[in-house]
Design a protein around this motif. Structure first.
Motif, PDB file in Angstrom:
ATOM      1  N   SER A  22      79.726  42.193 -29.019  1.00  0.00           N
ATOM      2  CA  SER A  22      79.088  42.566 -27.769  1.00  0.00           C
ATOM      3  C   SER A  22      78.238  41.386 -27.326  1.00  0.00           C
ATOM      4  N   LEU A  78      83.957  44.029 -33.794  1.00  0.00           N
ATOM      5  CA  LEU A  78      83.654  44.116 -32.374  1.00  0.00           C
ATOM      6  C   LEU A  78      82.532  43.136 -32.063  1.00  0.00           C
ATOM      7  N   TRP A 129      90.637  49.198 -27.668  1.00  0.00           N
ATOM      8  CA  TRP A 129      89.615  48.641 -26.765  1.00  0.00           C
ATOM      9  C   TRP A 129      89.918  49.019 -25.316  1.00  0.00           C
ATOM     10  N   ASP A 130      91.166  48.851 -24.905  1.00  0.00           N
ATOM     11  CA  ASP A 130      91.546  49.153 -23.522  1.00  0.00           C
ATOM     12  C   ASP A 130      91.331  50.625 -23.176  1.00  0.00           C
ATOM     13  N   PHE A 160      85.572  53.880 -29.150  1.00  0.00           N
ATOM     14  CA  PHE A 160      86.089  52.756 -29.924  1.00  0.00           C
ATOM     15  C   PHE A 160      85.811  52.913 -31.414  1.00  0.00           C
ATOM     16  N   THR A 177      91.179  42.188 -21.538  1.00  0.00           N
ATOM     17  CA  THR A 177      90.952  42.547 -22.932  1.00  0.00           C
ATOM     18  C   THR A 177      90.499  41.315 -23.709  1.00  0.00           C
ATOM     19  N   THR A 220      77.772  46.892 -24.314  1.00  0.00           N
ATOM     20  CA  THR A 220      78.155  48.268 -24.653  1.00  0.00           C
ATOM     21  C   THR A 220      77.312  49.283 -23.891  1.00  0.00           C
ATOM     22  N   LEU A 255      86.263  51.153 -24.404  1.00  0.00           N
ATOM     23  CA  LEU A 255      85.350  50.240 -23.717  1.00  0.00           C
ATOM     24  C   LEU A 255      86.002  49.590 -22.499  1.00  0.00           C
ATOM     25  N   GLY A 256      87.261  49.204 -22.634  1.00  0.00           N
ATOM     26  CA  GLY A 256      87.946  48.522 -21.543  1.00  0.00           C
ATOM     27  C   GLY A 256      88.183  49.378 -20.325  1.00  0.00           C
ATOM     28  N   ALA A 299      90.110  39.791 -30.327  1.00  0.00           N
ATOM     29  CA  ALA A 299      89.392  40.419 -31.430  1.00  0.00           C
ATOM     30  C   ALA A 299      88.575  39.366 -32.175  1.00  0.00           C
ATOM     31  N   TRP A 353      94.270  47.059 -32.159  1.00  0.00           N
ATOM     32  CA  TRP A 353      92.871  46.810 -31.794  1.00  0.00           C
ATOM     33  C   TRP A 353      92.720  46.714 -30.283  1.00  0.00           C
TER      34      TRP A 353
END
Length: 318
Positions: A167, A165, A294-295, A104, A306, A238, A298-299, A309, A290
């Motif tokens: 978390s 981002l 992410w997908d 990411f 998702t 994360t 991390l996704g 943002a 964005w």
């Protein structure tokens, strides 16, 4: 050896020597403080983002104000980024191909380079947590993408664009668990936490009937979860996502139930550059970039939708 046309460059050895002397930087595994970034055509995560890179937004020439940081980066032809090389799903260097850094943070850094320069030309300098401010203050890096938590105290030394981002604490379970979907399902369950982590107090606050079992290290907690010594493991999202990416025996469920906002670190009081990057963040949020990044990163390791943002400037210090 890379050809002379490669967008990725290695810093001169004198830079690494100077940084080691001035900041006490720990050398990376290759012995250099500065390492190349990634060739986007070779990156596994980027292969999922081919259309994103192809259609990446580029700043109008008028946005590159004369004598501004972004104009200087454009003239230099590369963006210098403080970024980890050992953070799965965020910025992970491929041991078999050091030029390949993906995740990411890494993908967003390359997309920011495209926005400024027109190509994903980056140079990565891995920071230690205690040297991020110094790297920005002396101008060794242009930006820091490094799960850099925005705080008012840090904002006295550096500026933050974003947050880009969010978390926070999340829930991991064994991969075959169909019952637990997130923090709301942990009532009456045995929950594994890391000793001296925010989860020690956050879980009882959310689920007073949960039984808490703590372990000193993340590997110990992971092993306990897989052995069935707890129903779930609560830790930073994360970290759990990176664990899930490398271990198919577990999965992350639901969204984080606490919030920790990460910002893009900038030199203090560079208001033009901060505004420029915030405008870029708004653009990549609005056009779906964005979410796609992410997908693909991390996704790819979690069972959840998702997220939205983060709102720019939404936390103190941003």
């Amino acid at each position: 050896m890379r050809s002379s046309t490669s967008p990725i460059r290695r810093a001169l050895p004198v830079v690494a020597v100077a940084l080691t002397a001035m900041l006490g930087l720990a050398a990376c595994s290759g012995g250099d403080a500065a390492v190349p970034g990634a060739d986007p055509s070779a990156s596994a995560s980027t292969s999922k983002l081919a259309d994103v890179y192809k259609n990446a937004v580029v700043a109008d020439a008028a946005a590159l104000l004369p004598d501004s940081t972004m104009a200087k980066i454009k003239a230099r032809g590369k963006l210098i980024v403080g970024e980890a090389l050992d953070a799965p799903l965020l910025s992970q260097q491929d041991p078999s191909n050091p030029d390949d850094v993906e995740g990411f943070d890494a993908d967003l850094a390359k997309l920011l380079a495209i926005y400024i320069i027109g190509k994903p030309s980056v140079e990565i300098i891995p920071p230690a947590s205690e040297t991020r401010e110094a790297l920005l203050q002396i101008g060794t890096v242009d930006v820091v993408f490094n799960t850099y938590t925005i705080t008012e105290e840090r904002a006295k030394q550096v500026s933050f664009a974003g947050p880009y981002l969010e978390s926070g604490l999340a829930v991991a379970v064994k991969a075959d668990n169909k019952e637990i979907k997130g923090i709301d399902d942990l009532g009456g369950k045995t929950v594994i936490v890391g000793a001296n982590t925010p989860a020690v107090t956050a879980v009882p606050e959310k689920q007073p009937t949960a039984t808490i079992v703590s372990f000193a290290t993340d590997p110990q907690a992971m092993q306990a979860l897989k052995q069935g010594r707890g129903d779930a493991y609560v830790q930073d999202f994360t970290l759990l996502a990176s664990n899930a990416a490398s271990d198919p025996a577990i999965k992350v469920v639901g969204q984080p139930f606490t919030t920790e906002a990460y910002g893009i670190g900038l030199k203090h009081d560079d208001t033009q550059f901060k505004s420029f990057i915030n405008d870029w963040l708004l653009k990549i949020q609005a056009d779906g970039t964005w979410a796609k990044v992410w997908d693909a990163t991390l996704g790819a390791a979690v069972e959840s939708k998702t997220p939205d943002a983060p709102k720019i400037g939404s936390v103190p210090g941003s």
